[in-house]
Design a protein around this motif. Sequence first.
Motif, PDB file in Angstrom:
ATOM      1  N   ILE A  18      -8.358   9.066  23.490  1.00  0.00           N
ATOM      2  CA  ILE A  18      -8.316   8.186  24.748  1.00  0.00           C
ATOM      3  C   ILE A  18      -6.929   7.571  24.911  1.00  0.00           C
ATOM      4  O   ILE A  18      -6.324   7.783  26.096  1.00  0.00           O
ATOM      5  CB  ILE A  18      -9.506   7.216  24.554  1.00  0.00           C
ATOM      6  CG1 ILE A  18     -10.779   7.878  24.854  1.00  0.00           C
ATOM      7  CG2 ILE A  18      -9.394   6.197  26.071  1.00  0.00           C
ATOM      8  CD1 ILE A  18     -12.146   7.127  24.739  1.00  0.00           C
ATOM      9  N   VAL A  69      -2.606   0.474  22.225  1.00  0.00           N
ATOM     10  CA  VAL A  69      -3.174  -0.074  20.818  1.00  0.00           C
ATOM     11  C   VAL A  69      -4.069   0.966  20.425  1.00  0.00           C
ATOM     12  O   VAL A  69      -4.346   1.128  19.095  1.00  0.00           O
ATOM     13  CB  VAL A  69      -4.079  -1.354  21.233  1.00  0.00           C
ATOM     14  CG1 VAL A  69      -4.904  -1.847  20.063  1.00  0.00           C
ATOM     15  CG2 VAL A  69      -2.751  -2.265  21.344  1.00  0.00           C
ATOM     16  N   LEU A  70      -4.935   1.735  21.218  1.00  0.00           N
ATOM     17  CA  LEU A  70      -5.975   2.719  20.794  1.00  0.00           C
ATOM     18  C   LEU A  70      -5.179   3.667  20.001  1.00  0.00           C
ATOM     19  O   LEU A  70      -5.712   4.242  18.948  1.00  0.00           O
ATOM     20  CB  LEU A  70      -6.747   3.252  21.857  1.00  0.00           C
ATOM     21  CG  LEU A  70      -7.825   2.258  22.396  1.00  0.00           C
ATOM     22  CD1 LEU A  70      -8.647   3.075  23.599  1.00  0.00           C
ATOM     23  CD2 LEU A  70      -8.872   2.032  21.380  1.00  0.00           C
ATOM     24  N   ARG A 103      -3.869   2.424  16.623  1.00  0.00           N
ATOM     25  CA  ARG A 103      -5.050   2.172  15.662  1.00  0.00           C
ATOM     26  C   ARG A 103      -5.492   3.639  15.243  1.00  0.00           C
ATOM     27  O   ARG A 103      -5.617   3.733  14.077  1.00  0.00           O
ATOM     28  CB  ARG A 103      -6.117   1.396  16.130  1.00  0.00           C
ATOM     29  CG  ARG A 103      -5.691   0.175  16.552  1.00  0.00           C
ATOM     30  CD  ARG A 103      -6.919  -1.127  16.105  1.00  0.00           C
ATOM     31  NE  ARG A 103      -6.592  -2.227  16.555  1.00  0.00           N
ATOM     32  CZ  ARG A 103      -5.653  -3.337  16.134  1.00  0.00           C
ATOM     33  NH1 ARG A 103      -5.007  -2.949  15.192  1.00  0.00           N
ATOM     34  NH2 ARG A 103      -5.840  -4.289  16.885  1.00  0.00           N
ATOM     35  N   ARG A 113       0.822  -1.153   0.096  1.00  0.00           N
ATOM     36  CA  ARG A 113       0.069   0.016  -0.008  1.00  0.00           C
ATOM     37  C   ARG A 113       0.865   0.969  -0.186  1.00  0.00           C
ATOM     38  O   ARG A 113       2.051   1.296   0.565  1.00  0.00           O
ATOM     39  CB  ARG A 113      -0.848   0.052   1.223  1.00  0.00           C
ATOM     40  CG  ARG A 113      -2.260  -0.381   1.164  1.00  0.00           C
ATOM     41  CD  ARG A 113      -2.946  -0.366   2.137  1.00  0.00           C
ATOM     42  NE  ARG A 113      -3.750  -1.479   2.468  1.00  0.00           N
ATOM     43  CZ  ARG A 113      -4.327  -1.933   3.416  1.00  0.00           C
ATOM     44  NH1 ARG A 113      -4.139  -0.991   4.657  1.00  0.00           N
ATOM     45  NH2 ARG A 113      -4.739  -3.043   3.604  1.00  0.00           N
ATOM     46  N   ALA A 125     -12.489   5.614   2.780  1.00  0.00           N
ATOM     47  CA  ALA A 125     -13.272   4.706   2.118  1.00  0.00           C
ATOM     48  C   ALA A 125     -14.675   4.624   2.202  1.00  0.00           C
ATOM     49  O   ALA A 125     -15.430   4.605   3.248  1.00  0.00           O
ATOM     50  CB  ALA A 125     -12.973   3.248   2.431  1.00  0.00           C
ATOM     51  N   LYS A 126     -15.178   5.616   1.329  1.00  0.00           N
ATOM     52  CA  LYS A 126     -16.933   5.709   1.268  1.00  0.00           C
ATOM     53  C   LYS A 126     -17.511   4.725   0.436  1.00  0.00           C
ATOM     54  O   LYS A 126     -17.016   4.071  -0.506  1.00  0.00           O
ATOM     55  CB  LYS A 126     -17.095   7.237   0.643  1.00  0.00           C
ATOM     56  CG  LYS A 126     -16.721   8.309   1.422  1.00  0.00           C
ATOM     57  CD  LYS A 126     -18.042   8.801   2.094  1.00  0.00           C
ATOM     58  CE  LYS A 126     -17.769   9.939   3.120  1.00  0.00           C
ATOM     59  NZ  LYS A 126     -16.489  10.664   3.256  1.00  0.00           N
ATOM     60  N   SER A 127     -18.702   4.241   1.166  1.00  0.00           N
ATOM     61  CA  SER A 127     -19.241   3.102   0.370  1.00  0.00           C
ATOM     62  C   SER A 127     -20.027   3.558  -1.104  1.00  0.00           C
ATOM     63  O   SER A 127     -20.558   4.745  -1.169  1.00  0.00           O
ATOM     64  CB  SER A 127     -20.357   2.659   1.102  1.00  0.00           C
ATOM     65  OG  SER A 127     -21.569   3.654   1.293  1.00  0.00           O
ATOM     66  N   PRO A 128     -19.511   2.901  -2.087  1.00  0.00           N
ATOM     67  CA  PRO A 128     -19.816   3.410  -3.375  1.00  0.00           C
ATOM     68  C   PRO A 128     -21.208   3.304  -3.661  1.00  0.00           C
ATOM     69  O   PRO A 128     -21.757   2.449  -3.134  1.00  0.00           O
ATOM     70  CB  PRO A 128     -18.773   2.692  -4.254  1.00  0.00           C
ATOM     71  CG  PRO A 128     -18.521   1.710  -3.599  1.00  0.00           C
ATOM     72  CD  PRO A 128     -18.738   1.682  -2.030  1.00  0.00           C
ATOM     73  N   LEU A 174      -8.403   3.503   5.128  1.00  0.00           N
ATOM     74  CA  LEU A 174      -9.075   3.060   6.323  1.00  0.00           C
ATOM     75  C   LEU A 174     -10.072   4.277   6.673  1.00  0.00           C
ATOM     76  O   LEU A 174     -11.043   4.136   7.192  1.00  0.00           O
ATOM     77  CB  LEU A 174      -8.316   2.822   7.311  1.00  0.00           C
ATOM     78  CG  LEU A 174      -7.633   1.386   7.119  1.00  0.00           C
ATOM     79  CD1 LEU A 174      -6.640   1.210   8.389  1.00  0.00           C
ATOM     80  CD2 LEU A 174      -8.534   0.187   7.168  1.00  0.00           C
ATOM     81  N   ARG A 175      -9.677   5.524   6.395  1.00  0.00           N
ATOM     82  CA  ARG A 175     -10.293   6.750   7.072  1.00  0.00           C
ATOM     83  C   ARG A 175     -11.422   7.024   6.076  1.00  0.00           C
ATOM     84  O   ARG A 175     -12.693   7.224   6.438  1.00  0.00           O
ATOM     85  CB  ARG A 175      -9.289   7.807   6.801  1.00  0.00           C
ATOM     86  CG  ARG A 175      -9.997   9.122   7.565  1.00  0.00           C
ATOM     87  CD  ARG A 175      -8.750  10.010   8.145  1.00  0.00           C
ATOM     88  NE  ARG A 175      -7.789   9.963   7.034  1.00  0.00           N
ATOM     89  CZ  ARG A 175      -7.396  11.117   6.312  1.00  0.00           C
ATOM     90  NH1 ARG A 175      -7.868  11.974   6.380  1.00  0.00           N
ATOM     91  NH2 ARG A 175      -6.431  11.017   5.406  1.00  0.00           N
TER      92      ARG A 175
END
Lengths: 363, 416
Positions: free
Chosen positions: B38, B394-395, B398, B11, B411-414, B408-409
């Motif tokens: 957090i 981890v939070l 991520r 990527r 990506a809109k559903s086509p 990941l941020r």
Amino acid sequence: MATESPAVPSGPAAPSFPIARHAFRRFYTNYTARTVLQAIVTIWAVITFTFFLIRLMPGNPVEVYVDFLVNQQNMTYDEAYSRAASQFRFDPNVSLVTQYVEYMGQLLRGDLGLSITSSGTRVIDQIARFLPWTIFSVGLGLLISFTLGVILGTIMAYKRNTAIDHALSFLASVLSAVPNYIWGLFIILVLGVQLNLFSVGGLRGNYDPSLQPGFTLEFIGSVLKHAFLPVLIYVIGSIGGWMLNMRNSTVSTLGEDYVNVARARGLTSSRILLAYVGRNAALPMFTLLAINIGFIIGGSVIIEELFVYKGIGSFLFWSITQRDYTSMQGVFLIITISVVVSNLLADLLYSRLDPRVRVSGGK
Amino acid sequence: MASIPYDLGGRSVRFTSNALSSGGVFFRALRRNRAGLIGFIGLMIYAVWILIAPRLIPFDDNVRLDQIASPPGSRLMLVTRADDAARYTTLDDLQGRTVGVLGNTSGEAMVEPYEEQGAFTVETERFSNGRGIPDLLEMLAEGEVDAIILFSDSVKEYLTSNTDAGQNEQFANLTVANAALGPPYLLGTDTQGRDIFSHIIHGGTTLIATALAAGLMSTLIAVMLGSLAALLGGVVDNALTAFANLVLTIPSFPLLVVLASLIRLDNPLLLALLIAALSWPVLMRAVRSQVLSLRERDYVEAAFALDLGLRHIVLREILPNMMSFVAINFIFAVTKAMYDQVGLIFLGMVPINDYTWGVMLYFGRSRGTLFSPDSASMVLSPVLAIAMFQVSLVLFARSLEEMFDPRLRTAKSPGT
């Protein structure tokens, strides 16, 4: 493992054996043959490595027992030594190389040798006694967490950037962040001791010792009850990873053109989910599944110690503390073989599930 | 288990190092990402916790008999004559008095420090033939000692279920007190009556430092070997990849347990090195495929063409462009190191030099406080301390991942 690396190493320039070199190259470029060969070499390397590593550990089994005899039974050193040497089938004065050659010879005949500290017991019997419990508990845990994780991950991807996605992502992060034995301690403390939902002491061991092993309802119930906590911990410890990986994998699959085309063709959303998105998104999960088997068997050492579950992990820990070389070696061999074989299976499974890999691999 | 490898291979990671360095962008992105916030706040709290708090709150190493929160049935029982009951309520009240204890029990060892400090004189009655407790009670009734210290409920039973009428009359004016004496502690006390809160404050420094060191070393090894393999290619690539695969095949935790008994791990740095030596391969393979894809970029090819040298290409051209990727994986390496480290300590495979959260877990289990409702704090406190640290890491990691990976941020559903 060996899905890439198009550059096959050219063998050493040996013009005197062109036929042999040619044969080797043909053999080596055959995908299956190469994968199997690599697996065998890996297993051999791990056996050799662990063999010498284990025997370099300070304090061999005879010394541990001699110490015990001298301190506890007031024997003289010589008495204790001759007693220990006669009791254990292990002579620390034989050179390492001799031991190694002997051991490899045994292995080739399929013999893992005798346990050093429990005299008269074959290592293979010990493993056969303990391994099924670990396979049962780890396997069940992995199956549940994989299935649930893949389903939840798909839901998260379909509902991405909604409250459900955020909540589940948060949950998955928390679940996967905390070490599994910490979850185990937490559950013992809070559910077992404080809330008294189960009796911690009563769940030790693999089943209720008063029951006769057999295919009775009572016995199976007892086995499930005793495996409940370890399985729960394996599920809690690994489900977060499955959820997040499946979510990300599905999100990127949803952006693919063929999904758009399927939508444009007016296919039902359930068909798109199952035949287009789900299948492709779940592919990388199978490779991860294989890698995870090894990790979880490794992690079972602490979990089985914590819950006093008599599986291969607690057997390994016991043989490490007892310096039982042959048992340790046998367990390492079994774990390594299971990791290598599961990697191999993942490769083969992957090529069956994904035609693209099959085509490029067959070239 | 945070050990599932991150496959970001292939990527493209576009904007990276400048985003990390310019705090404004970073904090603006963080504010949008609640989970990340957090995690970030959690890490800040831990920074204060391990760097500043230990200087303010001293480590409590004073054994206190009257503060033991150990399993019920083994906490302090103070037996006195009824007329003295009001006078002797705490151990301090016994200053200069004579106290009876049972010999050859763990209680005797616990009383010793008090006697050495001159707090009170100890009269020991040997615990033999089941006569220890009645003998002690007789001594008390006859005034030879002023009080009895015991660590079991059996004295209560003896006083209530005794059938000897003469003794019952003699002991009638004795009282037993087992209320937790003295001021309460925030997180309670351990099996020796020491303040758990102070142990929690001090117990993280070495653990976290070791985990950071192990994560750093593991990341360094992975980045170095991964870039080498990808850039040099050929034999080096094959050898390094084969080696990584070999190390990956051996289950690292069991091997760590074996190594921990082979090497005396009394130096935290050695432990970190050992953990790092077994945990680099996953990241190394990911780095390798990242570098393989970055190598095809024009600017890297230009650098090769200009013959700028491998060092320059790795450090100046390639590494900055996968800095976020490396940073995220560094954090995951730290959580993995924490898992391994605490696991080893919990199994008792590491010599105990330092009273860390892991050691508290080990003692909690080996001394049985894990299984008693009254002493849960000794295990629960380190459990929560470790869990919250891991969760914060981890939070945070991520959220970094989401910030730096546009796919990941955004990506809109086509379609819909």
